[in-house]
Structure formats: structure tokens, C-alpha cells
Scaffold this motif. Structure first.
Motif, mmCIF file in Angstrom:
data_model
loop_
_atom_site.group_PDB
_atom_site.id
_atom_site.type_symbol
_atom_site.label_atom_id
_atom_site.label_comp_id
_atom_site.label_asym_id
_atom_site.label_seq_id
_atom_site.Cartn_x
_atom_site.Cartn_y
_atom_site.Cartn_z
ATOM 1 N N UNK A 139 0.942 -1.316 0.148
ATOM 2 C CA UNK A 139 -0.075 0.056 0.033
ATOM 3 C C UNK A 139 0.824 1.351 0.015
ATOM 4 N N UNK A 140 1.823 1.127 0.678
ATOM 5 C CA UNK A 140 2.703 2.536 1.020
ATOM 6 C C UNK A 140 3.400 2.898 -0.193
ATOM 7 N N UNK A 141 3.792 1.607 -1.192
ATOM 8 C CA UNK A 141 4.407 1.839 -2.459
ATOM 9 C C UNK A 141 3.718 2.958 -3.288
ATOM 10 N N UNK A 142 2.202 3.029 -2.852
ATOM 11 C CA UNK A 142 1.432 3.570 -3.945
ATOM 12 C C UNK A 142 1.051 4.959 -3.406
ATOM 13 N N UNK A 143 1.499 5.338 -1.786
ATOM 14 C CA UNK A 143 1.187 6.530 -1.361
ATOM 15 C C UNK A 143 2.265 6.975 -0.677
ATOM 16 N N UNK A 144 2.621 8.222 -1.477
ATOM 17 C CA UNK A 144 4.119 9.020 -1.018
ATOM 18 C C UNK A 144 3.723 9.819 -0.095
ATOM 19 N N UNK A 145 4.802 10.178 0.709
ATOM 20 C CA UNK A 145 4.487 11.100 1.818
ATOM 21 C C UNK A 145 5.767 11.983 1.798
ATOM 22 N N UNK A 146 5.009 13.202 2.111
ATOM 23 C CA UNK A 146 6.390 14.569 2.113
ATOM 24 C C UNK A 146 5.954 14.850 3.390
ATOM 25 N N UNK A 147 7.084 15.010 4.215
ATOM 26 C CA UNK A 147 6.941 15.466 5.743
ATOM 27 C C UNK A 147 7.436 16.948 5.977
ATOM 28 N N UNK A 148 7.074 17.503 6.897
ATOM 29 C CA UNK A 148 7.380 18.940 7.580
ATOM 30 C C UNK A 148 8.967 19.118 7.482
ATOM 31 N N UNK A 149 9.478 18.101 8.147
ATOM 32 C CA UNK A 149 11.029 18.138 8.342
ATOM 33 C C UNK A 149 11.841 17.410 7.386
ATOM 34 N N UNK A 207 14.816 3.424 -2.237
ATOM 35 C CA UNK A 207 13.573 2.536 -2.087
ATOM 36 C C UNK A 207 13.199 1.793 -3.280
ATOM 37 N N UNK A 208 13.204 2.279 -4.355
ATOM 38 C CA UNK A 208 12.980 1.647 -5.745
ATOM 39 C C UNK A 208 13.677 0.267 -5.807
ATOM 40 N N UNK A 209 15.051 0.571 -5.364
ATOM 41 C CA UNK A 209 15.938 -0.750 -5.671
ATOM 42 C C UNK A 209 15.489 -1.724 -4.576
ATOM 43 N N UNK A 210 15.524 -1.415 -3.392
ATOM 44 C CA UNK A 210 15.368 -2.307 -2.369
ATOM 45 C C UNK A 210 13.865 -2.956 -2.325
ATOM 46 N N UNK A 211 12.811 -1.919 -2.545
ATOM 47 C CA UNK A 211 11.515 -2.612 -2.479
ATOM 48 C C UNK A 211 11.041 -3.113 -3.623
ATOM 49 N N UNK A 255 10.217 6.695 10.007
ATOM 50 C CA UNK A 255 8.682 6.815 9.071
ATOM 51 C C UNK A 255 8.991 7.286 7.428
ATOM 52 N N UNK A 256 9.987 7.758 7.249
ATOM 53 C CA UNK A 256 10.402 8.119 5.956
ATOM 54 C C UNK A 256 10.507 6.861 5.078
ATOM 55 N N UNK A 257 11.394 5.885 5.773
ATOM 56 C CA UNK A 257 11.711 4.787 5.130
ATOM 57 C C UNK A 257 10.483 3.990 5.105
ATOM 58 N N UNK A 258 9.632 3.783 6.098
ATOM 59 C CA UNK A 258 8.417 2.842 6.011
ATOM 60 C C UNK A 258 7.246 3.667 4.914
ATOM 61 N N UNK A 259 7.445 4.914 4.707
ATOM 62 C CA UNK A 259 6.374 5.604 3.968
ATOM 63 C C UNK A 259 6.792 5.174 2.560
ATOM 64 N N UNK A 260 8.281 4.921 2.337
ATOM 65 C CA UNK A 260 8.305 4.459 0.779
ATOM 66 C C UNK A 260 8.168 3.011 0.675
ATOM 67 N N UNK A 261 7.690 2.367 1.546
ATOM 68 C CA UNK A 261 7.349 0.868 1.314
ATOM 69 C C UNK A 261 8.285 -0.152 1.894
ATOM 70 N N UNK A 262 9.229 0.565 2.436
ATOM 71 C CA UNK A 262 10.400 -0.366 3.085
ATOM 72 C C UNK A 262 9.844 -1.465 4.402
#
Ligand SMILES: Nc1ncnc2c1ncn2[C@@H]1O[C@H](COP(=O)(O)OP(=O)(O)OP(=O)(O)O)[C@@H](O)[C@H]1O
Ligand SMILES: [Mg+2]
Lengths: 240, 220
Positions: free
Chosen positions: A75-85, A101-105, B122-129
Motif C-alpha cells: 500500500x505504502x508504495x502507492x502512497x507517497x509522503x512528504x514530511x514537514x521536516x 527504495x525503488x531498488x530495495x523495495x 517513518x520516511x523509510x516505511x512510507x516508501x514501502x520498506x
């Protein structure tokens, strides 16, 4: 594309989300506004399961996120997130941040991942920073890399949690410009922000949240020019 | 008051050098064992699986709540009673030191991981790791950097604690001083010499660590 039904979330005794329901269409840009502590971040974080909802339903493309058989990582692969920090990986270079992430996941080959990363860096105007470490970038540059990193997974939706709140004023525009570009490209986006100009110009719909509920929603025009709920009016009068 | 005469240790100086080398060897091996055990136990203490968490917590508490000397005596003199064979002095001492160190390193590992900003996971998990991928590629490399200074201290502690192996008769640096003291009937000079050997090693190592730490700080 995203369907949220009667979403509740509590942290112990504290009820942070109290029955959120909304639908987000493909290609829609939804801006979430509301006072501090109203649950905006929690709502966003439920959409990629960084927080586990207490009850309710979230569906993305008809697939229920809370179904025990659903693979959260998928699911998370399809939902990108950008954080405040930003949360860039400080021990990796800019390009490594994007390719990891593209390589490992997804098992994308290094050369393919790199090619895609360079394309994305070009797009956010940072191709010359590929080999730099995050610590050498300005806030605005870091956030643009973070956006590129999320995009590298080819997400269907992008979530932004106050992406410009940690930035110096002169850097806000460069990040908003990248987001505008994304929006005009048809990306589905959910954006928590205090940038009302962005909300007006780019948003298709604005959700006003207070005390864990969506009190009012409508087009930016409806919300900003003719808010119905007194709480919305009060909030807008404070920030505009 | 009689004056000190260090010339009496000169005929035995090779014993001190060899002892110092042995102490270093023991500390290096022990810290490696400690890091291997400590990484697992430290991660285990943070596990959501209750039995794993309890087991690892118990390990740390027992190791830290009992004297190393007693642990060493149990290992060398106690275990053979059950095993039916003796573990030779050197492996016994190194294992006892390493197992002990594991308890302390576990806390260092845990501290290092907790010191990494929560946003990284959180960043790592949000990328699907997966959790494992996030740990391996994102959290542990950063945690390791934070662990280097306390691991340096741990090494120094082990270097000094290797002297406890004297109690099981292993010829390391302190034992060398003991032998010389016995042969010459002058304990003060050989023990001071041993102290000087330890001191030079720990000070040199501390100095090297301070350089490494400065490098690390610069790369942040
Ligand atoms: N992990 C957590 N544990 C306990 N309470 C939490 C946690 N995360 C958030 N909260 C609480 O939930 C409430 C809503 O938090 P949330 O971050 O969603 O608000 P927000 O609308 O994003 O606010 P802001 O504009 O300040 O970012 C707050 O009272 C906050 O203290
Ligand atoms: Mg927030």
C-alpha cells in the motif's frame, strides 16, 4: 480513488479523529486546513498507515487498507509522503536517497533507478546536487529532494504534511512551484498546509478540520469567500 | 623509606610487552563478541515479541547486576562441574569478557537506535520498506555512528578488565607483574610498570578515538 468512512483514531484516552468520512477522486488536489491539534497530521498518517486507525474504513482503489490480508508495504508504495521536516537520509547522497527504495523495495536495477532519479532531480531543478549530501542543501532544496524521493516509487497519491512550514519564507515558493507542477500533471494530492494562496490556486477542494472532525468542505472559493460554519470563519479570520 | 629501582623489571620487560599484547588481543576479541551479542540483545530489548523482550532485558539486567569477576569465576571454575571439561584460560576469559560486554553493548545499541530521529523510520516505511529494510539501510548505519564513542569507552573498559583474567591464572599483563613481584620480592615497581602499560594503551586509544569522533562530527 481514496474512500474514507467513519474514521476514528485515539491515542489512549485522547480521541484525535472522530468520524472522518470523505472521498478523494483521481487527480484531485485536496487541501486540509484547521487549527493546531485538530488531527490533520493524524488523518494524513492514517492514509498510509503510519498510524493505525482505531476503527473505520479506508479504501484506495477499492482495496481496504485495514483488511488484515492487505500488505501494508505494498500500500505504502502507492502512497507517497512528504514530511514537514523532510526526513532525508543524512548518510546517503541525494541520488541515493531517491534510488534506495525503488531498488530495495521494487527490485529496480541500479542503472534504471538512477536514470529515473536523475529525471526527477531535473524536474525539481536539482540535477546538479545529485552527489551532494542532504546536510549541504538548503531547506527548500531538501524538500524538493524529498518530493523527488517519494515520486521515485511512482505513487498514485501524494500526501504532504505542512511541506513548507519548516522553511524560510524565501524558499517556500520553490517548493510550492514543484507541487503546482505535480498537480497540473494530474497527481492526486492531499495537502495539509497553511499556505492559503496555494490552496486557492491549486486546490480543488478544501477540508476544514476541527477537533477530529471535518466541519466543512467545499471548493476553495466556497470555503474562503463564504464559509458557513462559525468555526471555519473564526479560523480563517485568524490566519488570513 | 627505600627508593624505587625500576632497573629490576628490565630483565622481565618482555613479559610486560607480551602481557600488553595479550590484553589488547583479549579486549579486541571481547569487544567483537560483545558487539555481536549486544546488537541482537539490544534489538531484542526493543522487540514487540514479549518473550524475546523479556529474555533480552533479563540478560542485560543479570550481566549488569553482577560483578564481572564473579562471572569469570563461574565461567572458568563453575562451568566445568556441569560440562565435564575445562575451558582453557584464554577462551574462558575472552568469552566471559565478551558475554559481559554484550550486556553493556546492548544498551549502547539501544541508545544509538533511539537517538536516530523518529522521522527516519517513518520516511523509510512510507516508501514501502519493511521494518527490517528500514533498520538495515536507514536506522542502523546512523545508529552505528552514534555508537562509536560509547563503544570506544567499552573497549577501554575491557582492556582494563582483562586484568581480571589473572585470577584464573592466565598470563596477561597483570599476571606478568605478579610473577615479577614474586621473583624479585619487590612488588611496587612491577605493578607500577603494569599500570604504566595499561595507561599508555588507554590514553593512546582515547586519543585515537577523539580524532575519529572529530571526523564523525565533521561529516554530520
Ligand atoms: N503519537 C501520539 N501519541 C499521543 N498523542 C498524539 C500522537 N500524535 C498526535 N497526538 C495528539 O493528537 C492530537 C492531534 O495531533 P495532530 O498532529 O494530528 O494535529 P495537527 O492538526 O496536525 O496539528 P498541527 O497543526 O499542530 O500539526 C494532538 O493533541 C496531539 O498531541
Ligand atoms: Mg500536524
Amino acid at each position: 480513488m481514496i474512500e474514507v468512512k467513519d474514521l476514528y483514531k485515539n491515542f489512549g484516552e485522547l480521541e484525535v479523529l472522530r468520524g472522518i468520512s470523505t472521498k478523494i477522486e483521481k487527480g484531485e488536489v485536496v487541501v486540509v486546513i484547521g487549527p493546531s491539534g485538530s488531527g490533520k497530521s493524524t488523518f494524513l498518517r492514517c492514509l498510509n498507515l503510519l498510524e493505525r486507525p482505531s476503527r473505520g474504513e479506508i479504501k484506495i482503489d477499492g482495496k481496504s487498507l485495514l483488511d488484515p490480508s492487505t500488505d501494508i508495504n505494498k500500500v505504502r508504495q502507492d502512497v507517497g509522503m512528504v514530511f514537514q521536516h523532510f526526513n532525508l537520509f543524512p548518510h546517503k547522497t541525494v541520488v541515493e536517497n531517491i534510488t534506495l527504495a525503488p531498488m530495495k523495495v521494487k527490485g529496480v536495477s541500479p542503472s534504471e533507478a538512477r536514470e529515473k532519479a536523475m529525471e526527477l532531480l531535473e524536474r525539481v531543478g536539482l540535477a546538479d546536487k545529485a552527489e551532494s549530501f542532504p546536510s549541504s542543501l538548503s531547506g527548500g532544496q531538501k524538500q524538493r529532494v524529498a518530493i523527488a524521493r517519494a515520486l521515485a516509487m511512482n505513487p498514485k497519491v501524494m500526501l504532504f504534511d505542512e511541506p513548507t512550514s519548516a522553511l524560510d519564507p524565501e524558499m517556500i515558493k520553490e517548493v510550492l512551484d514543484v507541487m503546482k507542477d505535480l498537480a497540473s500533471d494530474g497527481m492526486t494530492m492531499v495537502v495539509v498546509t497553511h499556505e492559503m494562496r496555494f490552496a486557492r490556486e491549486v486546490g480543488d477542494r478544501v477540508l476544514f478540520m476541527d477537533e477530529g472532525k471535518i466541519l466543512e468542505e467545499g471548493t476553495p472559493r466556497e470555503i474562503f469567500e463564504n464559509p458557513q460554519n462559525p468555526r471555519t470563519r473564526e479560523f480563517l479570520s485568524k490566519i488570513l | 623509606m627505600k627508593s624505587l629501582d625500576f632497573s629490576i623489571v628490565i630483565p622481565y620487560i618482555h613479559l610486560f610487552f607480551r602481557g600488553a599484547l595479550t590484553a589488547l588481543e583479549m579486549a579486541v576479541l571481547a569487544v567483537l563478541i560483545g558487539v555481536a551479542i549486544g546488537t541482537f540483545v539490544g534489538l531484542g530489548k526493543m522487540s514487540r515479541i514479549l518473550p524475546v523482550k523479556l529474555l533480552c532485558t533479563a540478560y542485560v539486567e543479570i550481566i549488569r547486576g553482577t560483578p564481572l569477576l564473579v562471572q569469570l569465576l563461574i565461567f572458568y571454575f563453575g562451568l566445568p562441574q556441569i560440562l565435564g571439561f575445562t575451558i582453557p584460560e584464554f577462551p574462558a576469559a575472552v568469552l566471559a569478557l565478551g558475554i559481559n560486554s554484550g550486556g553493556y553493548v546492548a544498551e549502547i545499541v539501544r541508545g544509538g537506535i533511539l537517538a536516530v530521529d523518529k522521522g527516519q523510520m517513518e520516511a523509510a516505511r512510507s516508501l514501502g520498506m519493511t521494518y527490517g529494510q528500514a533498520m538495515r539501510y536507514i536506522i542502523l548505519p546512523q545508529a552505528f555512528k552514534k555508537m562509536i564513542p560509547p563503544l570506544g569507552n567499552e573497549f577501554i573498559t575491557l582492556l582494563k578488565d582483562s586484568s581480571l583474567a589473572t585470577t584464573i591464572g592466565f598470563p596477561e599483563l597483570t599476571r606478568a607483574a605478579q610473577i615479577v613481584a614474586g621473583n624479585t620480592y619487590r612488588p611496587f615497581e612491577p605493578y607500577l610498570t603494569a599500570a604504566a602499560f595499561y595507561f599508555v594503551m588507554t590514553v593512546t586509544f582515547s586519543f585515537l578515538m577523539s580524532i575519529v569522533e572529530r571526523r564523525l562530527a565533521a561529516s554530520d
